[in-house]
Scaffold this motif. Structure first.
Motif, PDB file in Angstrom:
ATOM      1  N   ALA A  15      13.455  44.335 158.989  1.00  0.00           N
ATOM      2  CA  ALA A  15      14.673  44.039 158.220  1.00  0.00           C
ATOM      3  C   ALA A  15      15.179  42.620 158.448  1.00  0.00           C
ATOM      4  CB  ALA A  15      15.768  45.041 158.582  1.00  0.00           C
ATOM      5  N   SER A  16      14.484  41.837 159.284  1.00  0.00           N
ATOM      6  CA  SER A  16      15.017  40.502 159.595  1.00  0.00           C
ATOM      7  C   SER A  16      14.651  39.463 158.538  1.00  0.00           C
ATOM      8  CB  SER A  16      14.533  40.054 160.976  1.00  0.00           C
ATOM      9  OG  SER A  16      13.123  40.059 161.027  1.00  0.00           O
ATOM     10  N   ALA A  38      14.042  45.213 163.761  1.00  0.00           N
ATOM     11  CA  ALA A  38      13.014  44.160 163.862  1.00  0.00           C
ATOM     12  C   ALA A  38      13.190  43.539 165.243  1.00  0.00           C
ATOM     13  CB  ALA A  38      13.181  43.109 162.765  1.00  0.00           C
ATOM     14  N   ARG A  39      12.467  42.429 165.502  1.00  0.00           N
ATOM     15  CA  ARG A  39      12.593  41.808 166.829  1.00  0.00           C
ATOM     16  C   ARG A  39      13.650  40.705 166.859  1.00  0.00           C
ATOM     17  NH1 ARG A  39       6.562  39.974 167.184  1.00  0.00           N
ATOM     18  NH2 ARG A  39       7.290  39.401 165.103  1.00  0.00           N
ATOM     19  N   VAL A  63      13.942  46.090 167.832  1.00  0.00           N
ATOM     20  CA  VAL A  63      12.761  46.867 168.241  1.00  0.00           C
ATOM     21  C   VAL A  63      11.487  46.066 167.975  1.00  0.00           C
ATOM     22  CG1 VAL A  63      12.324  48.043 166.014  1.00  0.00           C
ATOM     23  CG2 VAL A  63      11.685  49.172 168.122  1.00  0.00           C
ATOM     24  N   ASP A  64      10.525  46.228 168.884  1.00  0.00           N
ATOM     25  CA  ASP A  64       9.157  45.781 168.621  1.00  0.00           C
ATOM     26  C   ASP A  64       8.374  47.060 168.341  1.00  0.00           C
ATOM     27  OD1 ASP A  64       6.473  45.119 168.789  1.00  0.00           O
ATOM     28  OD2 ASP A  64       6.787  43.609 170.339  1.00  0.00           O
ATOM     29  N   THR A  66       5.427  47.759 168.181  1.00  0.00           N
ATOM     30  CA  THR A  66       4.196  48.006 168.942  1.00  0.00           C
ATOM     31  C   THR A  66       4.510  48.668 170.290  1.00  0.00           C
ATOM     32  OG1 THR A  66       4.175  45.858 170.065  1.00  0.00           O
ATOM     33  CG2 THR A  66       3.100  45.981 167.911  1.00  0.00           C
ATOM     34  N   ASN A  91       8.410  49.263 157.079  1.00  0.00           N
ATOM     35  CA  ASN A  91       8.002  48.074 156.320  1.00  0.00           C
ATOM     36  C   ASN A  91       7.473  46.938 157.183  1.00  0.00           C
ATOM     37  OD1 ASN A  91       8.485  45.877 154.130  1.00  0.00           O
ATOM     38  ND2 ASN A  91       9.993  45.347 155.710  1.00  0.00           N
ATOM     39  N   TYR A 157      -6.502  42.902 157.551  1.00  0.00           N
ATOM     40  CA  TYR A 157      -5.260  43.258 156.850  1.00  0.00           C
ATOM     41  C   TYR A 157      -5.506  44.449 155.928  1.00  0.00           C
ATOM     42  CZ  TYR A 157      -0.950  42.657 154.141  1.00  0.00           C
ATOM     43  OH  TYR A 157       0.262  42.859 153.530  1.00  0.00           O
ATOM     44  N   LYS A 161      -3.892  48.229 155.750  1.00  0.00           N
ATOM     45  CA  LYS A 161      -3.154  48.719 154.584  1.00  0.00           C
ATOM     46  C   LYS A 161      -3.856  49.910 153.914  1.00  0.00           C
ATOM     47  CE  LYS A 161       0.333  45.901 155.008  1.00  0.00           C
ATOM     48  NZ  LYS A 161       1.662  46.409 155.407  1.00  0.00           N
ATOM     49  N   THR A 192       7.867  35.562 150.366  1.00  0.00           N
ATOM     50  CA  THR A 192       8.632  35.924 151.572  1.00  0.00           C
ATOM     51  C   THR A 192       8.149  34.992 152.685  1.00  0.00           C
ATOM     52  OG1 THR A 192       6.986  37.468 152.397  1.00  0.00           O
ATOM     53  CG2 THR A 192       8.622  38.382 150.883  1.00  0.00           C
ATOM     54  N   PHE A 194       5.956  35.914 154.692  1.00  0.00           N
ATOM     55  CA  PHE A 194       4.593  36.393 154.957  1.00  0.00           C
ATOM     56  C   PHE A 194       3.606  35.230 155.089  1.00  0.00           C
ATOM     57  CE2 PHE A 194       0.440  37.954 153.606  1.00  0.00           C
ATOM     58  CZ  PHE A 194       0.326  39.180 154.222  1.00  0.00           C
ATOM     59  N   HIS A 197       2.922  33.258 158.318  1.00  0.00           N
ATOM     60  CA  HIS A 197       2.198  33.878 159.437  1.00  0.00           C
ATOM     61  C   HIS A 197       0.735  34.133 159.117  1.00  0.00           C
ATOM     62  CE1 HIS A 197       6.229  34.557 160.934  1.00  0.00           C
ATOM     63  NE2 HIS A 197       6.517  35.217 159.830  1.00  0.00           N
TER      64      HIS A 197
HETATM   65  P1  NDP Z   1       8.173  38.808 156.271  1.00  0.00           P
HETATM   66  O1  NDP Z   1       7.340  37.987 157.197  1.00  0.00           O
HETATM   67  O2  NDP Z   1       9.329  38.166 155.595  1.00  0.00           O
HETATM   68  O3  NDP Z   1       8.720  40.120 157.027  1.00  0.00           O
HETATM   69  C1  NDP Z   1       7.980  40.796 157.999  1.00  0.00           C
HETATM   70  C2  NDP Z   1       8.941  41.633 158.834  1.00  0.00           C
HETATM   71  O4  NDP Z   1       8.177  42.383 159.800  1.00  0.00           O
HETATM   72  C3  NDP Z   1       9.934  40.771 159.607  1.00  0.00           C
HETATM   73  O5  NDP Z   1      11.215  41.331 159.487  1.00  0.00           O
HETATM   74  C4  NDP Z   1       9.441  40.874 161.042  1.00  0.00           C
HETATM   75  O6  NDP Z   1      10.557  40.818 161.929  1.00  0.00           O
HETATM   76  C5  NDP Z   1       8.828  42.280 161.046  1.00  0.00           C
HETATM   77  N1  NDP Z   1       7.911  42.456 162.178  1.00  0.00           N
HETATM   78  C6  NDP Z   1       6.748  41.803 162.412  1.00  0.00           C
HETATM   79  N2  NDP Z   1       6.220  42.196 163.574  1.00  0.00           N
HETATM   80  C7  NDP Z   1       7.056  43.132 164.094  1.00  0.00           C
HETATM   81  C8  NDP Z   1       7.068  43.915 165.279  1.00  0.00           C
HETATM   82  N3  NDP Z   1       6.106  43.825 166.199  1.00  0.00           N
HETATM   83  N4  NDP Z   1       8.102  44.773 165.476  1.00  0.00           N
HETATM   84  C9  NDP Z   1       9.104  44.867 164.570  1.00  0.00           C
HETATM   85  N5  NDP Z   1       9.151  44.165 163.435  1.00  0.00           N
HETATM   86  C10 NDP Z   1       8.144  43.294 163.196  1.00  0.00           C
HETATM   87  O7  NDP Z   1       7.144  39.380 155.208  1.00  0.00           O
HETATM   88  P2  NDP Z   1       7.290  40.474 154.036  1.00  0.00           P
HETATM   89  O8  NDP Z   1       8.686  40.848 153.786  1.00  0.00           O
HETATM   90  O9  NDP Z   1       6.451  39.966 152.934  1.00  0.00           O
HETATM   91  O10 NDP Z   1       6.509  41.690 154.708  1.00  0.00           O
HETATM   92  C11 NDP Z   1       7.010  43.011 154.781  1.00  0.00           C
HETATM   93  C12 NDP Z   1       5.877  43.965 154.570  1.00  0.00           C
HETATM   94  O11 NDP Z   1       5.369  43.828 153.249  1.00  0.00           O
HETATM   95  C13 NDP Z   1       4.669  43.788 155.495  1.00  0.00           C
HETATM   96  O12 NDP Z   1       4.230  45.065 155.914  1.00  0.00           O
HETATM   97  C14 NDP Z   1       3.634  43.118 154.594  1.00  0.00           C
HETATM   98  O13 NDP Z   1       2.328  43.397 155.027  1.00  0.00           O
HETATM   99  C15 NDP Z   1       3.952  43.775 153.270  1.00  0.00           C
HETATM  100  N6  NDP Z   1       3.505  43.087 152.055  1.00  0.00           N
HETATM  101  C16 NDP Z   1       3.828  41.775 151.810  1.00  0.00           C
HETATM  102  C17 NDP Z   1       3.410  41.161 150.635  1.00  0.00           C
HETATM  103  C18 NDP Z   1       3.744  39.727 150.324  1.00  0.00           C
HETATM  104  O14 NDP Z   1       3.059  39.107 149.487  1.00  0.00           O
HETATM  105  N7  NDP Z   1       4.769  39.159 150.902  1.00  0.00           N
HETATM  106  C19 NDP Z   1       2.639  41.896 149.610  1.00  0.00           C
HETATM  107  C20 NDP Z   1       2.378  43.291 149.955  1.00  0.00           C
HETATM  108  C21 NDP Z   1       2.794  43.839 151.132  1.00  0.00           C
HETATM  109  P3  NDP Z   1      10.591  40.120 163.382  1.00  0.00           P
HETATM  110  O15 NDP Z   1       9.641  38.959 163.364  1.00  0.00           O
HETATM  111  O16 NDP Z   1      12.029  39.737 163.518  1.00  0.00           O
HETATM  112  O17 NDP Z   1      10.202  41.208 164.324  1.00  0.00           O
END
Ligand code: NDP
Length: 269
Positions: A15-16, A38-39, A63-64, A66, A91, A157, A161, A192, A194, A197
């Motif tokens: 959610a971050s 989220a973290r 939360v992490d 993992t 998510n 990846y 998925k 986003t 995404f 990373h």
């Molecule tokens: P973002 O990078 O914006 O968001 C990813 C989120 O995952 C962040 O809030 C991050 O929070 C959280 N996250 C990552 N690792 C951890 C962890 N160990 N524990 C808790 N939270 C974690 O990318 P998106 O919004 O695009 O991604 C969201 C989802 O959508 C993912 O599952 C991605 O695979 C999927 N997706 C994305 C697409 C795209 O094109 N963007 C297309 C299809 C699917 P924090 O780092 O604060 O922990």
């Protein structure tokens, strides 16, 4: 008219930023009480303040995913505060997109599986007993179009998925008789964090901006899915014929990908 989502407790992982943050804003606007997991605590707190300032209700849950103990403690806290989780939007995830031999076994492979697949399973596993006991609840798993079609550079990846899709389908069948709904959402590329990373390998093949959805467009479909539960949402729609084509003539798809892409760009020493 009263929103179907009014007062629902919605737990959102990831959610971050991105889809998670935007769906939290939209759920809160529809009157839901959102739990932001989220973290990055600073991001979660800023989002919670934004939602509260707009008259919504939000709880921060660092939360992490993992770490099993953290996941269980987080769900316990949510249940202590609200007594229930009505909707879980599971998510959190990331992608490291590169030729397999370039992926780091720890940072890129094990961690990717741990967040995208095992972490998602652990969160659902922690929430599910409470939904089963109430004979109510809706779990939405974030997969991707990479959960249907496995492209070069997406090997790990896509494995996560596809795994999410398999887990979603199996669990839906396990729990449907007990009033718990399970859905998968399968978006194509969206703007986003995404891409920050995912690594450098895909930079020259970046999806053109006009084909990338906005994060909010995906979030709107998540909220729509929560209000209208169903098995799966694939977006945009035009991926459906692509999946069909891949399933029906995989040999042809292999040949096109190898000729047009892999032989030109995969350099092996
Ligand atoms: P973002 O990078 O914006 O968001 C990813 C989120 O995952 C962040 O809030 C991050 O929070 C959280 N996250 C990552 N690792 C951890 C962890 N160990 N524990 C808790 N939270 C974690 O990318 P998106 O919004 O695009 O991604 C969201 C989802 O959508 C993912 O599952 C991605 O695979 C999927 N997706 C994305 C697409 C795209 O094109 N963007 C297309 C299809 C699917 P924090 O780092 O604060 O922990």
């Amino acid at each position: 008219m009263k929103s179907k989502l009014a007062n629902k407790v919605v737990l959102i992982t990831g959610a971050s930023s991105g889809f998670g943050a935007d769906s939290a804003r939209l759920f809160a606007r529809r009157g839901a009480r959102v739990v932001l997991a989220a973290r990055r605590l600073d991001r979660l707190q800023a989002l919670a303040e934004e939602i509260q300032a707009a008259g919504g209700e939000a709880l921060v849950a660092p939360v992490d995913v993992t770490r099993r103990a953290e996941v269980e403690a987080m769900v316990k806290t949510v249940l202590e505060v609200y007594g229930q989780v009505d909707i879980l939007f599971n998510n959190a995830g990331f992608g490291r997109l590169d030729w397999l031999e370039n992926l780091d076994p720890d940072r890129d492979i094990e961690t990717q599986v741990a967040v995208n697949l095992t972490g998602l399973i652990l969160v659902t596993r922690a929430v599910l007993p409470h939904m089963l006991a109430r004979r109510a609840g809706h779990i939405i798993h974030m997969s991707s179009v990479a959960g249907w079609i496995a492209a070069p550079l997406y090997s790990v990846y896509a494995a996560t998925k596809f795994g999410v899709r398999a887990f979603t389908d199996a669990l839906r069948r396990e729990v449907a008789p007990f009033g718990v709904r399970v859905s998968g959402i399968y978006p194509g590329p969206a703007a986003t964090e995404f891409g920050q990373h995912s690594g450098q390998a895909l930079k020259e093949f970046k999806t053109p901006a006009f084909l990338r959805m906005s994060s909010e467009a995906v979030a709107r479909r998540v909220v729509w899915l929560a209000a209208h539960p169903r098995r799966a949402v694939i977006l945009p729609w035009y991926y459906r014929p692509v999946f069909f084509f891949d399933a029906v003539v995989p040999g042809l798809v292999d040949r096109v990908i190898q000729t047009a892409f892999v032989r030109r760009y995969h350099k092996v020493g």
